[in-house]
Design a protein around this motif. Structure first.
Motif, short mmCIF file in Angstrom:
data_model
loop_
_atom_site.label_atom_id
_atom_site.label_comp_id
_atom_site.label_asym_id
_atom_site.label_seq_id
_atom_site.Cartn_x
_atom_site.Cartn_y
_atom_site.Cartn_z
N HIS A 9 -13.27 5.19 -2.24
CA HIS A 9 -13.18 4.51 -3.48
C HIS A 9 -13.82 5.48 -4.68
N MET A 50 -13.76 -5.22 -6.61
CA MET A 50 -13.25 -4.96 -4.63
C MET A 50 -14.50 -6.32 -4.20
N SER A 51 -15.56 -6.13 -4.85
CA SER A 51 -16.69 -7.00 -3.75
C SER A 51 -16.74 -8.02 -4.78
N ASN A 95 -6.47 -5.15 1.02
CA ASN A 95 -7.69 -4.16 1.77
C ASN A 95 -7.98 -3.05 0.89
N ASP A 96 -9.01 -2.58 1.27
CA ASP A 96 -9.68 -1.20 1.28
C ASP A 96 -8.71 -0.43 1.03
N PHE A 111 -7.15 -0.50 -2.34
CA PHE A 111 -7.53 0.05 -3.55
C PHE A 111 -8.06 1.91 -4.15
N ILE A 114 -15.23 -6.90 -0.95
CA ILE A 114 -14.67 -4.93 -0.22
C ILE A 114 -15.79 -4.73 -1.04
N GLU A 115 -16.21 -3.70 0.59
CA GLU A 115 -17.66 -3.00 -0.26
C GLU A 115 -17.21 -1.63 -0.55
N PRO A 116 -17.08 -0.90 -1.27
CA PRO A 116 -16.52 0.16 -1.91
C PRO A 116 -16.79 1.12 -0.57
N LYS A 117 -16.13 2.49 -0.35
CA LYS A 117 -16.84 3.39 0.81
C LYS A 117 -16.30 4.51 -0.72
N HIS A 156 -12.81 -9.87 -4.04
CA HIS A 156 -12.40 -9.78 -2.45
C HIS A 156 -13.28 -9.31 -1.42
N ASN A 200 0.92 -1.16 -0.35
CA ASN A 200 -0.18 -0.08 0.05
C ASN A 200 1.17 0.96 0.16
#
Length: 487
Positions: free
Chosen positions: A382, A370-371, A343-344, A347, A376-379, A374, A313
């Protein structure tokens, strides 16, 4: 009274020896099986030691299962399991165990309350902590050093420095750890000068004392003072540890103190901190990224003996902000080959790289993955990266629709990004809709009405200009007058 057999005592001694051996971490399951075979699964002494070792190895789920099968736990075993959860969590479990302990008619002793206070501190629950303080007073244990330390940690952690100071003043003997807690507490409460004053009054310090004040000064924007204190620390013969290095390198980058940062890195290398702690390697990479030296950063990254998601990262984000956007995307692909799970934050970095490089299709793929791939719900961050990228690339309608489909409420910055793209690419129809969204979001902000009025004026729609002015008057919104900075 039932006589304990010699074989039982021998098995008990064997278990205790195994629990405190060098291979305990890898042999915990076998040790558990051994004391089950020898009928020691109800021995509170053996179980208390087992639970304590589990706590030190962060294996509390195993300890909890063993404890739940115990028929007659005593105060020593309860203390061990409460302490284990106070170290590893879940912290709420400590309070449940305390209730269960009292429900069995087992009275707490002086070793019960210190981990309970630590749990309240970790939860940041001042109300529960005050209740625990009352229980301590009722039980008559308030003069025990471990409990006083727990009280100071509780109140300092909750920024209740008046209460922390009161407990501190009542202590007959103040260990270094208590002074450190007071320094950190004052700094976190925003009174850095008081924290610095407490630090200066310390007759005895350890490395943690220096780390605490250096970190607090850095977090307060007093980077140069923090660096000067580090020089003082070295002159007084203290050897920096990994926490010192990780605290110092970011402030060296902010100050542009490249030479100082390189000296700290050199020390980290010669003292093995760089090899022993991933966090130190990551801090070195971050230092070179923020200093703009991407060649050195990549070299240090490649030399890391171990890498984790923070390592990747740091490099990807560093490349995004140093014009190496495509390399950042390539490094993201490399993560999969090294078995590092993104992780988030990963991304956010790689989508920023795509945005700066204009890689629209790749960004769409990454955003969708992402979803899908992985979980991972976009925030909001993102969505912000995607909106920025789509706007820069002229896909203004797609950016507008993406915001409309977001599961969370968009902020003014997102709509502002779309509006900027609309004006750049001449889409006045969408610009009008966007400004109306801004007005709905911030009906009190006169600037949004002015933007809409200007859009109508540029299109010669004077009736609409007048409607906007009427709308402002109806909502009692007043245009902020302009002013000149020329004296």
């Amino acid at each position: 009274m039932k006589r304990i057999s010699s074989s039982y005592l021998k098995a008990e001694r064997t278990v205790l020896r195994l629990l405190h051996g060098r291979e305990t971490r890898t042999r915990l399951t076998q040790i558990h099986a051994y004391f089950l075979r020898h009928g020691l699964h109800q021995s509170n002494q053996v179980l208390a030691h087992f639970v304590s070792v589990c706590g030190s190895l962060n294996r509390m789920p195993h300890a909890a299962r063993v404890f739940d099968q115990t028929h007659y736990p005593n105060v020593i075993l309860f203390n061990a399991v409460i302490k284990g959860h106070s170290l590893c969590g879940p912290f709420e479990r400590c309070l449940d165990l305390f209730s269960a302990m009292k429900g069995r008619g087992i009275w707490p002793d002086e070793y019960t309350f210190a981990p309970l206070l630590k749990s309240c501190s970790s939860l940041g629950d001042l109300r529960l902590g005050r209740g625990m303080h009352r229980d301590v007073l009722v039980a008559g244990f308030v003069r025990f050093a471990s409990i006083q330390i727990g009280l100071v940690e509780l109140y300092a952690g909750c920024a209740e420095m008046g209460d922390a100071q009161k407990v501190f003043d009542e202590m007959l003997h103040r260990e270094v750890i208590v002074w450190n807690l007071m320094v950190r507490g004052f700094c976190r409460a925003g009174d850095v000068e008081m924290g610095l004053g407490v630090f200066r009054r310390m007759s005895e310090r350890n490395v943690a004392s220096w780390n605490t004040i250096i970190s607090c000064l850095g977090q307060s924007g007093r980077d140069r003072e923090a660096l000067e204190l580090f020089d003082e620390m070295r002159k007084q013969g203290f050897e920096p540890d990994e926490v010192t290095v990780v605290s110092l390198l970011p402030l060296c980058a902010r100050l542009g103190a490249v030479d100082a940062g390189q000296q700290i890195e050199s020390y980290a290398g010669s003292s093995r901190l760089l090899k022993d702690f991933i966090s130190v390697g990551n801090a070195v990479i971050d230092f070179y990224c923020k200093s703009g030296d991407m060649e050195a950063s990549m070299r240090k990254f490649r030399d890391l003996p171990r890498k984790n998601v923070v390592s990747f990262n740091t490099m990807i984000t560093g490349m995004a902000f140093n014009g190496k956007d495509r390399l950042g995307v390539e490094l993201f692909e490399e993560m999969a080959t090294e078995g590092v799970i993104p992780n988030d934050a990963t991304f956010v970095g790689v989508l920023t790289c795509c945005s700066h490089a204009g890689m629209v299709d790749r960004a769409r793929e990454l955003f969708a993955s992402m979803s899908m791939d992985h979980q991972i719900e976009p925030k909001l961050e993102h969505y912000g990266c995607m909106v920025d990228l789509l706007g820069r690339s002229g896909c203004v309608r797609e950016a507008f629709d993406l915001i409309r489909k977001m599961p969370m409420k968009p902020n003014a910055a997102l709509w502002g990004s779309v509006l900027s793209a609309c004006r750049t690419h001449g889409d006045m129809e969408l610009a009008e809709l966007t400004v109306k969204e801004l007005i709905d979001l911030e009906p009190w902000n006169s600037g949004n009405y002015v933007l809409l009025s200007n859009l109508y004026a540029e299109a010669g729609r004077w009736n609409e200009v007048e409607k906007v002015r009427v709308q402002m008057r109806g909502r009692c919104v007043h245009k902020v007058p302009g002013y000149s900075a020329v004296g």
